[in-house]
Design a protein around this motif. Structure first.
Motif, PDB file in Angstrom:
ATOM      1  N   MET A 152       0.802  -1.217   0.000  1.00  0.00           N
ATOM      2  CA  MET A 152       0.000   0.000   0.000  1.00  0.00           C
ATOM      3  C   MET A 152       0.844   1.280   0.000  1.00  0.00           C
ATOM      4  O   MET A 152       0.299   2.381  -0.075  1.00  0.00           O
ATOM      5  CB  MET A 152      -0.942   0.004   1.205  1.00  0.00           C
ATOM      6  N   ASP A 153       2.150   1.138   0.091  1.00  0.00           N
ATOM      7  CA  ASP A 153       3.040   2.299   0.050  1.00  0.00           C
ATOM      8  C   ASP A 153       3.383   2.592  -1.402  1.00  0.00           C
ATOM      9  O   ASP A 153       4.496   2.329  -1.853  1.00  0.00           O
ATOM     10  CB  ASP A 153       4.297   2.024   0.878  1.00  0.00           C
ATOM     11  N   GLY A 154       2.408   3.134  -2.142  1.00  0.00           N
ATOM     12  CA  GLY A 154       2.610   3.310  -3.572  1.00  0.00           C
ATOM     13  C   GLY A 154       2.348   4.708  -4.090  1.00  0.00           C
ATOM     14  O   GLY A 154       2.657   4.994  -5.244  1.00  0.00           O
ATOM     15  N   ILE A 155       1.767   5.582  -3.272  1.00  0.00           N
ATOM     16  CA  ILE A 155       1.590   6.968  -3.687  1.00  0.00           C
ATOM     17  C   ILE A 155       2.024   7.886  -2.545  1.00  0.00           C
ATOM     18  O   ILE A 155       2.116   7.461  -1.391  1.00  0.00           O
ATOM     19  CB  ILE A 155       0.141   7.295  -4.107  1.00  0.00           C
ATOM     20  N   ASP A 156       2.252   9.128  -2.865  1.00  0.00           N
ATOM     21  CA  ASP A 156       2.825  10.083  -1.913  1.00  0.00           C
ATOM     22  C   ASP A 156       1.968  10.230  -0.660  1.00  0.00           C
ATOM     23  O   ASP A 156       0.774  10.531  -0.737  1.00  0.00           O
ATOM     24  CB  ASP A 156       2.975  11.455  -2.570  1.00  0.00           C
ATOM     25  N   GLY A 157       2.596  10.028   0.491  1.00  0.00           N
ATOM     26  CA  GLY A 157       1.970  10.324   1.770  1.00  0.00           C
ATOM     27  C   GLY A 157       0.981   9.311   2.301  1.00  0.00           C
ATOM     28  O   GLY A 157       0.574   9.406   3.465  1.00  0.00           O
ATOM     29  N   LEU A 158       0.581   8.327   1.504  1.00  0.00           N
ATOM     30  CA  LEU A 158      -0.521   7.457   1.906  1.00  0.00           C
ATOM     31  C   LEU A 158      -0.167   6.584   3.107  1.00  0.00           C
ATOM     32  O   LEU A 158      -0.926   6.525   4.084  1.00  0.00           O
ATOM     33  CB  LEU A 158      -0.950   6.573   0.725  1.00  0.00           C
ATOM     34  N   ALA A 159       0.958   5.879   3.052  1.00  0.00           N
ATOM     35  CA  ALA A 159       1.321   4.975   4.151  1.00  0.00           C
ATOM     36  C   ALA A 159       1.570   5.747   5.442  1.00  0.00           C
ATOM     37  O   ALA A 159       1.202   5.291   6.531  1.00  0.00           O
ATOM     38  CB  ALA A 159       2.561   4.161   3.767  1.00  0.00           C
ATOM     39  N   SER A 160       2.180   6.916   5.335  1.00  0.00           N
ATOM     40  CA  SER A 160       2.423   7.747   6.522  1.00  0.00           C
ATOM     41  C   SER A 160       1.110   8.228   7.117  1.00  0.00           C
ATOM     42  O   SER A 160       0.908   8.175   8.343  1.00  0.00           O
ATOM     43  CB  SER A 160       3.287   8.951   6.151  1.00  0.00           C
ATOM     44  N   ALA A 161       0.214   8.713   6.263  1.00  0.00           N
ATOM     45  CA  ALA A 161      -1.065   9.230   6.738  1.00  0.00           C
ATOM     46  C   ALA A 161      -1.901   8.140   7.392  1.00  0.00           C
ATOM     47  O   ALA A 161      -2.554   8.366   8.416  1.00  0.00           O
ATOM     48  CB  ALA A 161      -1.839   9.863   5.584  1.00  0.00           C
ATOM     49  N   GLU A 162      -1.865   6.935   6.832  1.00  0.00           N
ATOM     50  CA  GLU A 162      -2.620   5.823   7.405  1.00  0.00           C
ATOM     51  C   GLU A 162      -2.086   5.465   8.790  1.00  0.00           C
ATOM     52  O   GLU A 162      -2.867   5.228   9.724  1.00  0.00           O
ATOM     53  CB  GLU A 162      -2.539   4.604   6.488  1.00  0.00           C
ATOM     54  N   ALA A 163      -0.766   5.440   8.939  1.00  0.00           N
ATOM     55  CA  ALA A 163      -0.179   5.139  10.246  1.00  0.00           C
ATOM     56  C   ALA A 163      -0.549   6.202  11.275  1.00  0.00           C
ATOM     57  O   ALA A 163      -0.869   5.883  12.426  1.00  0.00           O
ATOM     58  CB  ALA A 163       1.340   5.023  10.121  1.00  0.00           C
ATOM     59  N   LEU A 164      -0.520   7.465  10.869  1.00  0.00           N
ATOM     60  CA  LEU A 164      -0.901   8.545  11.777  1.00  0.00           C
ATOM     61  C   LEU A 164      -2.356   8.408  12.214  1.00  0.00           C
ATOM     62  O   LEU A 164      -2.678   8.549  13.401  1.00  0.00           O
ATOM     63  CB  LEU A 164      -0.687   9.899  11.102  1.00  0.00           C
ATOM     64  N   CYS A 165      -3.244   8.142  11.262  1.00  0.00           N
ATOM     65  CA  CYS A 165      -4.665   7.992  11.596  1.00  0.00           C
ATOM     66  C   CYS A 165      -4.884   6.825  12.555  1.00  0.00           C
ATOM     67  O   CYS A 165      -5.633   6.941  13.537  1.00  0.00           O
ATOM     68  CB  CYS A 165      -5.484   7.790  10.326  1.00  0.00           C
ATOM     69  N   ALA A 166      -4.232   5.689  12.273  1.00  0.00           N
ATOM     70  CA  ALA A 166      -4.414   4.508  13.113  1.00  0.00           C
ATOM     71  C   ALA A 166      -3.853   4.740  14.516  1.00  0.00           C
ATOM     72  O   ALA A 166      -4.494   4.386  15.513  1.00  0.00           O
ATOM     73  CB  ALA A 166      -3.742   3.298  12.471  1.00  0.00           C
ATOM     74  N   CYS A 167      -2.677   5.342  14.602  1.00  0.00           N
ATOM     75  CA  CYS A 167      -2.048   5.543  15.912  1.00  0.00           C
ATOM     76  C   CYS A 167      -2.791   6.594  16.738  1.00  0.00           C
ATOM     77  O   CYS A 167      -3.071   6.378  17.921  1.00  0.00           O
ATOM     78  CB  CYS A 167      -0.592   5.952  15.733  1.00  0.00           C
ATOM     79  N   LEU A 168      -3.110   7.716  16.132  1.00  0.00           N
ATOM     80  CA  LEU A 168      -3.809   8.764  16.878  1.00  0.00           C
ATOM     81  C   LEU A 168      -5.233   8.328  17.218  1.00  0.00           C
ATOM     82  O   LEU A 168      -5.752   8.640  18.301  1.00  0.00           O
ATOM     83  CB  LEU A 168      -3.820  10.060  16.073  1.00  0.00           C
ATOM     84  N   GLY A 169      -5.866   7.593  16.306  1.00  0.00           N
ATOM     85  CA  GLY A 169      -7.199   7.069  16.594  1.00  0.00           C
ATOM     86  C   GLY A 169      -7.182   6.086  17.746  1.00  0.00           C
ATOM     87  O   GLY A 169      -8.039   6.139  18.636  1.00  0.00           O
ATOM     88  N   SER A 170      -6.187   5.199  17.753  1.00  0.00           N
ATOM     89  CA  SER A 170      -6.099   4.226  18.851  1.00  0.00           C
ATOM     90  C   SER A 170      -5.772   4.924  20.171  1.00  0.00           C
ATOM     91  O   SER A 170      -6.265   4.526  21.230  1.00  0.00           O
ATOM     92  CB  SER A 170      -5.051   3.157  18.533  1.00  0.00           C
ATOM     93  N   ALA A 171      -4.941   5.987  20.118  1.00  0.00           N
ATOM     94  CA  ALA A 171      -4.622   6.735  21.342  1.00  0.00           C
ATOM     95  C   ALA A 171      -5.890   7.353  21.929  1.00  0.00           C
ATOM     96  O   ALA A 171      -6.103   7.330  23.153  1.00  0.00           O
ATOM     97  CB  ALA A 171      -3.590   7.816  21.044  1.00  0.00           C
ATOM     98  N   LEU A 172      -6.737   7.915  21.067  1.00  0.00           N
ATOM     99  CA  LEU A 172      -8.014   8.484  21.524  1.00  0.00           C
ATOM    100  C   LEU A 172      -8.885   7.405  22.164  1.00  0.00           C
ATOM    101  O   LEU A 172      -9.464   7.603  23.243  1.00  0.00           O
ATOM    102  CB  LEU A 172      -8.739   9.126  20.350  1.00  0.00           C
ATOM    103  N   ILE A 173      -8.965   6.257  21.512  1.00  0.00           N
ATOM    104  CA  ILE A 173      -9.785   5.155  22.027  1.00  0.00           C
ATOM    105  C   ILE A 173      -9.248   4.658  23.361  1.00  0.00           C
ATOM    106  O   ILE A 173     -10.011   4.438  24.315  1.00  0.00           O
ATOM    107  CB  ILE A 173      -9.850   4.013  20.990  1.00  0.00           C
ATOM    108  N   TYR A 174      -7.917   4.490  23.460  1.00  0.00           N
ATOM    109  CA  TYR A 174      -7.323   4.042  24.724  1.00  0.00           C
ATOM    110  C   TYR A 174      -7.691   4.995  25.862  1.00  0.00           C
ATOM    111  O   TYR A 174      -8.030   4.562  26.974  1.00  0.00           O
ATOM    112  CB  TYR A 174      -5.801   3.982  24.613  1.00  0.00           C
ATOM    113  N   GLY A 175      -7.605   6.291  25.586  1.00  0.00           N
ATOM    114  CA  GLY A 175      -7.926   7.263  26.621  1.00  0.00           C
ATOM    115  C   GLY A 175      -9.379   7.173  27.063  1.00  0.00           C
ATOM    116  O   GLY A 175      -9.684   7.254  28.265  1.00  0.00           O
ATOM    117  N   LEU A 176     -10.278   6.967  26.111  1.00  0.00           N
ATOM    118  CA  LEU A 176     -11.708   6.932  26.430  1.00  0.00           C
ATOM    119  C   LEU A 176     -12.124   5.649  27.147  1.00  0.00           C
ATOM    120  O   LEU A 176     -13.100   5.646  27.899  1.00  0.00           O
ATOM    121  CB  LEU A 176     -12.536   7.111  25.151  1.00  0.00           C
ATOM    122  N   VAL A 177     -11.389   4.557  26.924  1.00  0.00           N
ATOM    123  CA  VAL A 177     -11.746   3.297  27.597  1.00  0.00           C
ATOM    124  C   VAL A 177     -10.873   3.054  28.833  1.00  0.00           C
ATOM    125  O   VAL A 177     -10.977   2.004  29.463  1.00  0.00           O
ATOM    126  CB  VAL A 177     -11.651   2.097  26.627  1.00  0.00           C
TER     127      VAL A 177
END
Length: 340
Positions: A152-177
């Motif tokens: 999936m690392d085939g266009i500019d910024g995609l793999a980085s953006a996906e990792a950021l979304c997953a990590c920051l999203g999981s951090a939010l979820i961890y805090g709420l639970v």
């Protein structure tokens, strides 16, 4: 202290990406556009090494501060380093697929040894312990995660953006639970990725390379299994957060297998690649995936983590539009050559 650590990781990743870019330019380590490429300009590769060094150097500090347990630290450090070294070597000269795969499974086994294997899976109102079958499936899962991230690392910024979304999203979820300890690991990975993304955001001035993409894939996989050991529902949440990559890569692989194609050969038939050509923009597709993550997948991951919806149900509903998009953009189908 924590703010200073995260700022240091970000600046280290940024500076190392700058350094790797100049090294790649001096050594002519370039991705040259061809008929299977999604880019049109020769671009340096291998910048993902900055993510690896930035994140791995933070782990002993997190461990020393009591913000990461020993098992997670060793799982991430050993497996991540092995995968990164294999990817770095492959970036500099081809390594046969069988040896890469052997190394990937060795990394997965190392991680599972320290994590204690696959924790019981949340299933509706109960949980299911798969025993040794579960551990074997977890190894396959980690190997698939690191390879799909490479795909999936085939266009500019995609793999980085996906990792950021997953990590920051999981951090939010961890805090709420109320799961605070795993927050620090995903935030550390986020800032390491952020430093690299400054150079990889469309139009990219350097590509991640196999060292970075494979490392991100197995690191995210390990973090998701660690989360599952703390709360079984969190594995479903992670699967939802990573859905854009999981669905596109898996659909494309299955379709190419059915077509009788050699799946290990380079291609550009993922849904995101068809979309980037249709819209003539890497940035538009990357930002669309970010929007999909924030406004569709994250809410479903959250309601699953909070126990408002069973994990399997939440996953199925969250994946429906992703499956439609994979079909809509003909993921896995052979590209029809354009007639000049």
């Amino acid at each position: 202290m924590i703010a200073g650590l995260f700022l240091t990781i970000f600046l280290l990743s940024w500076a190392l990406t700058w350094g790797v870019r100049h090294y790649a330019l001096s050594k002519s380590l370039m991705d040259i556009p061809n008929e299977r490429s999604s880019h049109s300009v020769p671009t340096p590769r291998g910048g993902g090494v900055a993510i690896v060094i930035g994140f791995l150097s933070a782990l002993p500090v997190l461990g020393g501060l009591g913000l990461m347990d020993r098992s997670t630290l060793f799982a991430l450090s050993g497996s991540g380093l092995l995968v990164a070294v294999l990817g770095f070597a492959d970036d500099h000269g081809h390594i046969a697929a069988r040896w890469r795969l052997l190394g990937h499974f060795a990394a997965a086994v190392w991680a599972l040894f320290w994590l204690g294997g696959l924790a019981p899976i949340a299933l509706f109102n109960g949980s299911l312990d798969l025993g040794w079958l579960g551990h074997a499936l977890a190894a396959v899962y980690l190997v698939w995660m690191l390879n799909l991230y490479n795909f999936m690392d085939g266009i500019d910024g995609l793999a980085s953006a996906e990792a950021l979304c997953a990590c920051l999203g999981s951090a939010l979820i961890y805090g709420l639970v109320g799961q605070i300890e795993p927050v620090w690991g995903v935030l550390a990975l986020s800032v390491a990725v952020g430093g690299f993304l400054c150079w990889n955001y469309p139009p990219a001035r350097i590509f991640m390379g196999d060292a970075g993409s494979g490392f991100l894939g197995i690191a995210l996989g390990i973090l998701s299994l660690d989360a599952a050991s703390r709360s079984p529902a969190l594995l479903w949440s992670w699967a939802i957060l990573l859905g854009a990559f999981v669905v596109d890569a898996t659909w494309t692989l299955c379709r190419r297998l059915l077509n009788g194609e050699k799946v290990y050969q380079a291609h550009r038939s993922h849904a995101y690649q068809y979309a980037s050509r249709q819209f003539k923009s890497h940035k538009a597709v990357t930002l669309a995936v970010v929007g999909l993550n924030l406004f569709w997948l994250l809410p479903w991951a959250l309601v699953v983590a909070l126990g408002l919806v069973p994990g399997l149900v939440g996953l199925a509903v969250a994946y429906m539009p992703l499956l439609w998009l994979a079909a809509r953009f003909k993921a896995g189908t052979r590209e029809v050559p354009s007639i000049p």
